[in-house]
Scaffold this active site. Structure first.
Site, short mmCIF file in Angstrom:
data_model
loop_
_atom_site.label_atom_id
_atom_site.label_comp_id
_atom_site.label_asym_id
_atom_site.label_seq_id
_atom_site.Cartn_x
_atom_site.Cartn_y
_atom_site.Cartn_z
N GLY A 42 27.78 92.30 94.12
CA GLY A 42 28.24 90.96 94.48
C GLY A 42 29.06 91.01 95.75
O GLY A 42 30.17 91.57 95.75
N SER A 48 35.26 91.51 100.43
CA SER A 48 35.62 92.69 99.63
C SER A 48 34.99 93.95 100.19
O SER A 48 35.55 95.05 100.07
CB SER A 48 35.24 92.49 98.17
N ASP A 67 23.45 92.75 96.59
CA ASP A 67 23.52 91.30 96.37
C ASP A 67 22.17 90.70 96.75
O ASP A 67 21.59 91.09 97.77
CB ASP A 67 24.63 90.71 97.24
N GLY A 71 23.50 83.49 96.13
CA GLY A 71 24.67 82.85 95.55
C GLY A 71 24.71 82.93 94.04
O GLY A 71 23.67 83.00 93.38
N ASP A 137 31.63 92.51 90.82
CA ASP A 137 32.10 91.18 91.20
C ASP A 137 30.91 90.26 91.45
O ASP A 137 30.90 89.48 92.40
CB ASP A 137 32.99 91.27 92.45
N HIS A 140 29.24 85.64 87.15
CA HIS A 140 30.23 85.71 86.08
C HIS A 140 29.75 85.08 84.77
O HIS A 140 30.57 84.67 83.94
CB HIS A 140 31.53 85.04 86.53
N ARG A 147 25.01 92.85 81.94
CA ARG A 147 23.90 93.58 82.55
C ARG A 147 24.38 94.47 83.69
O ARG A 147 23.95 95.62 83.81
CB ARG A 147 22.85 92.58 83.04
N HIS A 165 36.61 92.52 88.95
CA HIS A 165 37.38 91.42 89.53
C HIS A 165 37.30 90.18 88.64
O HIS A 165 36.40 90.02 87.84
CB HIS A 165 36.84 91.08 90.92
N ASP A 166 38.29 89.30 88.81
CA ASP A 166 38.37 88.02 88.09
C ASP A 166 38.50 88.21 86.58
O ASP A 166 37.85 87.52 85.79
CB ASP A 166 37.16 87.13 88.41
#
Length: 207
Positions: A42, A48, A67, A71, A137, A140, A147, A165-166
């Site tokens: 991501g 990052s 990635d 999006g 990241d 979400h 996965r 993250h998050d």
């Protein structure tokens, strides 16, 4: 020490990583005790990746970003973080790759950042190099977060760092999928927790 130029570029780059969390990620990448590339799942517009590059350059290693650049769910039309300027009019889909490439090039980090445009699960099947650090990241949702952990955690070297993250224990603060895979990783008994920062959790793989 961390590259001050790349830390500055990371702080100024577009994206959602707070500077204190990004600096903690970079520090973990710099101080990890095993050799190997640093891989993030991501990338969005590359913020990052630059924090990781600030550690990769002095370590003499590479940041690999994975990635599909279409999006995550929250970037799509009608969602909170949708940016219409990121839609490719030729296909009508989000395309963050041009912005990502601009971010990395403007920072002078193309020598340490290798971008792979693919779904993370597809690329994981052909990856074989043990990782010094794995940064999760990506999307979400519960399904995709689980996965990503299942596909990429086996590639983390013993002694390597798993960064997530998050991670929000309180649902009022954010989505719960990253928190659940953080708990899942700890429950395996294969990881010990390192000091994190904000919503960034850091785990060392012990075996």
């Amino acid at each position: 020490m961390l590259s001050p130029e790349l830390l500055k570029a990371a702080a100024d780059a577009p994206g959602f990583m707070p500077d204190d969390e990004g600096t903690a990620l970079a520090t973990a990448a710099l101080t990890v005790d095993v050799d190997g590339p640093l891989l993030e799942v991501g990338s969005y517009l590359g913020k990052s990746a630059l924090y990781l590059a600030a550690a990769a350059r002095p370590r003499g290693t590479t940041v690999v970003t994975v990635d599909h650049h279409r999006g995550s769910e929250e970037h799509q039309v009608g969602w909170e973080y949708h940016d219409p300027t990121l839609v490719d009019p030729a296909v009508g889909l989000i395309d963050t790759l041009p912005g990502f490439r601009r971010t990395i090039a403007a920072a002078g980090a193309e020598d340490v950042v290798t971008a792979v445009v693919a779904r993370a699960e597809d690329f994981a099947r052909i990856w074989s190099t043990p990782l010094a650090l794995l940064f999760l990241d990506g999307s979400h949702t519960d399904e995709s977060a689980r996965r990503d952990l299942a596909n990429w955690a086996p590639h983390l070297a013993v002694g390597g760092v798993l960064a997530i993250h998050d991670v929000f224990p309180d649902p009022a603060d954010g989505g719960q999928a990253p928190y659940r895979i953080y708990q899942q990783a700890l429950a395996t008994g294969s990881y010990s927790e390192l000091p994190g920062q904000g919503s960034l959790r850091l785990l060392r793989r012990d075996h």
